[in-house]
Design a protein around this motif. Sequence first.
Motif, PDB file in Angstrom:
ATOM      1  N   MET A   1       0.857  -1.197   0.000  1.00  0.00           N
ATOM      2  CA  MET A   1       0.000   0.000   0.000  1.00  0.00           C
ATOM      3  C   MET A   1       0.885   1.237   0.000  1.00  0.00           C
ATOM      4  N   GLU A 144      -1.949  -1.726   5.540  1.00  0.00           N
ATOM      5  CA  GLU A 144      -2.811  -0.655   5.038  1.00  0.00           C
ATOM      6  C   GLU A 144      -2.581   0.614   5.859  1.00  0.00           C
ATOM      7  N   PRO A 183      -6.111  -4.965  -0.781  1.00  0.00           N
ATOM      8  CA  PRO A 183      -5.883  -4.968   0.666  1.00  0.00           C
ATOM      9  C   PRO A 183      -7.183  -4.974   1.478  1.00  0.00           C
TER      10      PRO A 183
END
Length: 282
Positions: A1, A144, A183
């Motif tokens: 991410m 994340e 994610p």
Amino acid sequence: MHSRGQHSVCPSGTCRRTYHGKLARGEVQCRRCHAFLTPAERVSGSQCHRPACRFESRDQDRIASHGVYREELKERIRALAVVDAERRGIELPILHEPALVPSQDRPLSSLPAERREKFLEKFTALVEENFEKFPDSSHDLPAEDFGESLSESESHLVGKACATCQGWCCQGGGESLAYLDHPAILRMRTQHPDYRAQDIVESYEKFLGSMTYTDSCYFHGEFGCLLPPEMRAAICHRYLCADLTQLQVQAKAFPETVGYVAAIQSSQIQRISPLDHSPDQS
């Protein structure tokens, strides 16, 4: 991410070699998420085509468009605030500095069947791809980015401002799958290890509202997001528009000066609301 201003690279040696090789060749990165641009993206600008990056760029363009009107807007808001505060019986700070936020002004309407089906078709494809690409839901992806945790008073202030705006940033969710990505799907699978692809699709389908804001996010209802917080994309937790970021700075430095927030659309005042800084106040 990828988080704003920081680029996370997969820890595998292959990914790191590829990444540094592209840097050495001078390949261009998105100015927001720092992913490397495709040839088509390089032609169209300095950012990638991810909905989140496009929307953040749009936010900066919106702020720039206020330009010289910003101070004039604030003067008009101050005048409106005095009248509104008197009507409500609110005592304004002596030096009250209004805060400006965007304004979501699309009308509520029935979610068209074709939009609903379009979402389900594309979301099903994303979930099925997720199961194929990541057979093990504990796949080692970079964490994340949910942004910085807000204090109770900060959350209260941001909530008041967002309620006045009514979801300008949610509009980008209509151009994507509500910002949902791999994610987010992996997070859902980790929370529910017994879920199959169809179970995940059905879990999201039941939150599709019958009434949503026209062409905005599929889950953008009259009173906010129809999804539970744990099912939303990470960007929905961390994203603060430029105006909200400025409001936070102002509230921390001079908490006694912030009296009203105003939602602005095309340099026009759409709504104003009183702000307080304590969740215990009404």
